[in-house]
Enzyme design. Sequence first.
Site, PDB file in Angstrom:
ATOM      1  N   LYS A  73      39.005  37.435  47.018  1.00 48.83           N
ATOM      2  CA  LYS A  73      39.958  38.242  47.800  1.00 48.83           C
ATOM      3  C   LYS A  73      39.351  38.690  49.115  1.00 48.83           C
ATOM      4  O   LYS A  73      38.177  39.057  49.156  1.00 48.83           O
ATOM      5  CB  LYS A  73      40.363  39.502  47.007  1.00 48.83           C
ATOM      6  CG  LYS A  73      41.071  39.229  45.697  1.00 48.83           C
ATOM      7  CD  LYS A  73      41.361  40.543  44.984  1.00 48.83           C
ATOM      8  CE  LYS A  73      42.002  40.321  43.629  1.00 48.83           C
ATOM      9  NZ  LYS A  73      42.068  41.564  42.827  1.00 48.83           N
ATOM     10  N   ARG A  77      46.924  46.107  31.991  1.00 47.96           N
ATOM     11  CA  ARG A  77      48.334  46.471  32.164  1.00 47.96           C
ATOM     12  C   ARG A  77      49.251  45.664  31.267  1.00 47.96           C
ATOM     13  O   ARG A  77      50.311  46.120  30.883  1.00 47.96           O
ATOM     14  CB  ARG A  77      48.759  46.264  33.618  1.00 47.96           C
ATOM     15  CG  ARG A  77      48.212  47.298  34.569  1.00 47.96           C
ATOM     16  CD  ARG A  77      48.390  46.857  35.977  1.00 47.96           C
ATOM     17  NE  ARG A  77      47.753  45.563  36.149  1.00 47.96           N
ATOM     18  CZ  ARG A  77      47.569  44.948  37.301  1.00 47.96           C
ATOM     19  NH1 ARG A  77      47.999  45.496  38.400  1.00 47.96           N
ATOM     20  NH2 ARG A  77      46.959  43.779  37.364  1.00 47.96           N
ATOM     21  N   SER A  95      47.637  46.865  42.981  1.00 46.00           N
ATOM     22  CA  SER A  95      47.260  47.014  44.394  1.00 46.00           C
ATOM     23  C   SER A  95      48.025  46.013  45.251  1.00 46.00           C
ATOM     24  O   SER A  95      48.455  46.337  46.370  1.00 46.00           O
ATOM     25  CB  SER A  95      45.757  46.782  44.565  1.00 46.00           C
ATOM     26  OG  SER A  95      45.030  47.791  43.922  1.00 46.00           O
ATOM     27  N   HIS A 127      44.774  53.150  38.662  1.00 48.65           N
ATOM     28  CA  HIS A 127      43.304  53.181  38.633  1.00 48.65           C
ATOM     29  C   HIS A 127      42.810  54.588  38.279  1.00 48.65           C
ATOM     30  O   HIS A 127      41.908  54.758  37.457  1.00 48.65           O
ATOM     31  CB  HIS A 127      42.731  52.818  40.019  1.00 48.65           C
ATOM     32  CG  HIS A 127      42.955  51.399  40.446  1.00 48.65           C
ATOM     33  ND1 HIS A 127      43.419  51.060  41.697  1.00 48.65           N
ATOM     34  CD2 HIS A 127      42.759  50.223  39.788  1.00 48.65           C
ATOM     35  CE1 HIS A 127      43.485  49.745  41.799  1.00 48.65           C
ATOM     36  NE2 HIS A 127      43.109  49.214  40.656  1.00 48.65           N
TER      37      HIS A 127
HETATM   38  O1  PNS Z   1      40.059  44.711  40.989  1.00 47.18           O
HETATM   39  P1  PNS Z   1      39.582  43.312  40.762  1.00 47.18           P
HETATM   40  O2  PNS Z   1      39.680  42.487  42.025  1.00 47.18           O
HETATM   41  O3  PNS Z   1      40.252  42.640  39.600  1.00 47.18           O
HETATM   42  O4  PNS Z   1      38.015  43.440  40.395  1.00 47.18           O
HETATM   43  C1  PNS Z   1      37.270  42.281  40.137  1.00 47.18           C
HETATM   44  C2  PNS Z   1      35.782  42.558  40.299  1.00 47.18           C
HETATM   45  C3  PNS Z   1      35.479  43.090  41.678  1.00 47.18           C
HETATM   46  C4  PNS Z   1      35.346  43.559  39.243  1.00 47.18           C
HETATM   47  C5  PNS Z   1      35.064  41.192  40.079  1.00 47.18           C
HETATM   48  O5  PNS Z   1      35.503  40.261  41.029  1.00 47.18           O
HETATM   49  C6  PNS Z   1      33.539  41.287  40.128  1.00 47.18           C
HETATM   50  O6  PNS Z   1      32.918  41.703  39.154  1.00 47.18           O
HETATM   51  N1  PNS Z   1      32.950  40.871  41.293  1.00 47.18           N
HETATM   52  C7  PNS Z   1      31.517  40.845  41.474  1.00 47.18           C
HETATM   53  C8  PNS Z   1      30.971  39.414  41.218  1.00 47.18           C
HETATM   54  C9  PNS Z   1      30.798  39.206  39.718  1.00 47.18           C
HETATM   55  O7  PNS Z   1      29.933  39.794  39.098  1.00 47.18           O
HETATM   56  N2  PNS Z   1      31.684  38.398  39.109  1.00 47.18           N
HETATM   57  C10 PNS Z   1      31.692  38.196  37.653  1.00 47.18           C
HETATM   58  C11 PNS Z   1      30.959  36.961  37.254  1.00 47.18           C
HETATM   59  S1  PNS Z   1      31.781  35.507  37.820  1.00 47.18           S
END
Ligand code: PNS
Length: 163
Positions: A42, A91, A129, A18
């Site tokens: 999650k 990745r 992670s 990250h």
């Molecule tokens: O590190 P991650 O878990 O892959 O990050 C994912 C994250 C947090 C960026 C994603 O789940 C997110 O944007 N969550 C906020 C809700 C949202 O806007 N979702 C996208 C439309 S469904």
Amino acid sequence: MTVVALCPGSFDPPTNGHVDIVVRAARLFERVVVAVVGNPDKRPLLPAAERVALLEGALGGVRGVEVCSFEGLLVDLARQLGAGVIVKGLRSTSDMGFELQMAHINAALAPGTDTVFIAASPAWSFVSSSMVRQVASFGGDVGPFVPTGVGEALDRAFHEWRR
Ligand code: PNS
């Protein structure tokens, strides 16, 4: 005009992968906001405030970078910040399908918001992670994969979790 880039994620915990992506994003954009965002799929191990503090510790010296946390739709945060760019690290090709879907959803919800993908450095392309959490949960040394303080934070969290 300053281009604001939003670098969102769960960061549970932050990894060196990250940090590498954010540092490289900061070379491309004048202002980079790293956002610890709730992922409805999650349940986090570390509290959001601790993830923010760990990211601030790791990125404190990087010019143009700030860290925040947010609950809600990512595009709403992008709008609040005036961020026209979302930065995600890739990745492998297996990351691609899901990340592209998210990029398209976000662009549909907030037209004009572009997602920019940065290829993970080979040195960190195997680090996630979830793997770091798993290694730490069995008492393994995660030091080579994470910024300072993360290993201790995970040890504390798993200690609490087992009580
Ligand atoms: O590190 P991650 O878990 O892959 O990050 C994912 C994250 C947090 C960026 C994603 O789940 C997110 O944007 N969550 C906020 C809700 C949202 O806007 N979702 C996208 C439309 S469904």
